[in-house]
Motif scaffolding. Sequence first.
Motif, short mmCIF file in Angstrom:
data_model
loop_
_atom_site.label_atom_id
_atom_site.label_comp_id
_atom_site.label_asym_id
_atom_site.label_seq_id
_atom_site.Cartn_x
_atom_site.Cartn_y
_atom_site.Cartn_z
N MET A 185 0.84 -1.19 0.00
CA MET A 185 0.00 0.00 0.00
C MET A 185 0.88 1.24 0.00
O MET A 185 1.77 1.37 0.82
CB MET A 185 -0.91 0.00 1.24
N ALA A 186 0.63 2.15 -0.93
CA ALA A 186 1.41 3.39 -0.99
C ALA A 186 1.03 4.31 0.16
O ALA A 186 -0.10 4.27 0.65
CB ALA A 186 1.15 4.10 -2.32
N PRO A 187 1.96 5.15 0.63
CA PRO A 187 1.63 6.10 1.68
C PRO A 187 0.49 7.00 1.23
O PRO A 187 0.39 7.36 0.06
CB PRO A 187 2.93 6.90 1.85
N ILE A 188 -0.36 7.37 2.17
CA ILE A 188 -1.48 8.24 1.86
C ILE A 188 -1.09 9.67 2.21
O ILE A 188 -0.57 9.94 3.29
CB ILE A 188 -2.74 7.81 2.63
N VAL A 223 -12.08 12.98 -1.98
CA VAL A 223 -11.46 11.71 -2.34
C VAL A 223 -12.21 11.11 -3.53
O VAL A 223 -13.45 11.08 -3.55
CB VAL A 223 -11.46 10.73 -1.16
N LEU A 224 -11.45 10.66 -4.51
CA LEU A 224 -12.03 10.11 -5.74
C LEU A 224 -11.56 8.68 -5.95
O LEU A 224 -10.36 8.42 -6.02
CB LEU A 224 -11.61 10.95 -6.95
N LEU A 225 -12.48 7.74 -6.08
CA LEU A 225 -12.12 6.39 -6.51
C LEU A 225 -12.07 6.37 -8.04
O LEU A 225 -12.69 7.19 -8.70
CB LEU A 225 -13.14 5.38 -6.00
N GLY A 226 -11.34 5.41 -8.58
CA GLY A 226 -11.34 5.27 -10.04
C GLY A 226 -10.02 5.53 -10.71
O GLY A 226 -9.95 5.59 -11.95
N SER A 227 -8.95 5.72 -9.92
CA SER A 227 -7.61 5.86 -10.48
C SER A 227 -7.56 6.95 -11.55
O SER A 227 -8.03 8.06 -11.31
CB SER A 227 -7.15 4.50 -11.03
N VAL A 252 -6.73 10.84 -4.93
CA VAL A 252 -7.25 9.85 -5.87
C VAL A 252 -6.79 8.46 -5.44
O VAL A 252 -5.61 8.25 -5.11
CB VAL A 252 -6.78 10.15 -7.31
N VAL A 253 -7.72 7.52 -5.46
CA VAL A 253 -7.46 6.15 -5.01
C VAL A 253 -7.43 5.22 -6.22
O VAL A 253 -8.32 5.26 -7.07
CB VAL A 253 -8.54 5.67 -4.02
N GLY A 254 -6.41 4.37 -6.29
CA GLY A 254 -6.30 3.40 -7.37
C GLY A 254 -5.55 2.18 -6.93
O GLY A 254 -5.05 2.10 -5.80
N ALA A 300 -3.54 7.48 -3.11
CA ALA A 300 -3.59 6.35 -2.20
C ALA A 300 -3.70 5.11 -3.07
O ALA A 300 -4.69 4.94 -3.79
CB ALA A 300 -4.77 6.45 -1.24
N ALA A 301 -2.69 4.24 -3.04
CA ALA A 301 -2.67 3.05 -3.88
C ALA A 301 -2.89 1.81 -3.03
O ALA A 301 -2.21 1.60 -2.03
CB ALA A 301 -1.34 2.95 -4.63
N GLY A 302 -3.85 0.99 -3.44
CA GLY A 302 -4.13 -0.24 -2.71
C GLY A 302 -5.41 -0.89 -3.21
O GLY A 302 -6.02 -0.43 -4.18
N ASP A 303 -5.83 -1.93 -2.55
CA ASP A 303 -7.02 -2.70 -2.92
C ASP A 303 -8.25 -2.05 -2.30
O ASP A 303 -8.38 -2.01 -1.07
CB ASP A 303 -6.86 -4.14 -2.43
#
Length: 309
Positions: free
Chosen positions: A1-4, A16-20, A41-43, A60-63
């Motif tokens: 998981m990348a640092p947030i 906060v936006l989902l969808g990379s 942005v989360v991806g 923020a990178a992760g599942d």
Amino acid sequence: MAPIATSPMKGTAMYVLLGSNGNITSKVAALLLGQGTPVRVVGRNAGSLASVKAAGAGIAAGDIGDAGFLAQAFAGATAAYTMIPTDYAAQDMAAEQDRLGNAIARAIAAAGLKRVVNLSSVGAHLGSGNGPIAGLHRQERRLDELAGVDVLHLRPGYFFENHLIAIEMIRTIGAYADMTAPDAPLPMVATADIAQVVARELRTPSGKGKRVLHLRAPSLYTMKEATALLGAAIGKPDLAYVQADPEEGRAALIQQGFSANAAAQLMEMSAAFSTGRLDGEYDKGPTEITPTTLEDFAATVFRPAFEKT
């Protein structure tokens, strides 16, 4: 998981936006960043987020199926844009939709989010018989159960950008082929117009509880009409639309890497559009008519993309 990325100073709005770096999310991020608004942005991975990071967004990178990770990504947000990424390789597409959808709902509750703009779809009023849209129906129900959270479900029509898949077909077979009936009128919409609505609604406190908003272009289009407009834009006024046999279409999708389950769901969705199961629902309201026409899209997006190939 990348640092947030660190949350903005107290009192500063942050979204906060989902969808990379997807079609809608990238456009929403650009709109908000252009207004000087902090965005995260989360991806799935940092590589897919590189362009939005370079534009100034936190990442923020992760599942997103990990509710703990996602709750951390939502921390400090004024509001969030949520969506369920499509995994056409999933052996059980509905189960994957539910895994991600459940995690999103749990993370919203854990983070104490009070406002959400959720990407759904035309046809999400139906819980079955509409392919992968049924998963978005379940997600609407899931988010509607969250107490104290304002949720706006956006139900856009068929994305104009989906027509970009026709470029390779036009070059290889000289026609546009799809499983949808040629004369079934469909609500369609540009992702740029969806992004405008998402950005607006994220920045607009509602206090209105759970709501639905349909989005579509000024006109409905059949696939036959859409093909004619796209063909005219690229100098092929006689471009033909061919309705693929559903079973042949399903087999072609599997050959392209779609799971058998995903291919069957897309076949079901095409049948729902073709037989009118979704007709009229998008105008029962509330409905927002978006400005971009398919003619606009054909000239400004489709033609340049065709000329690049």
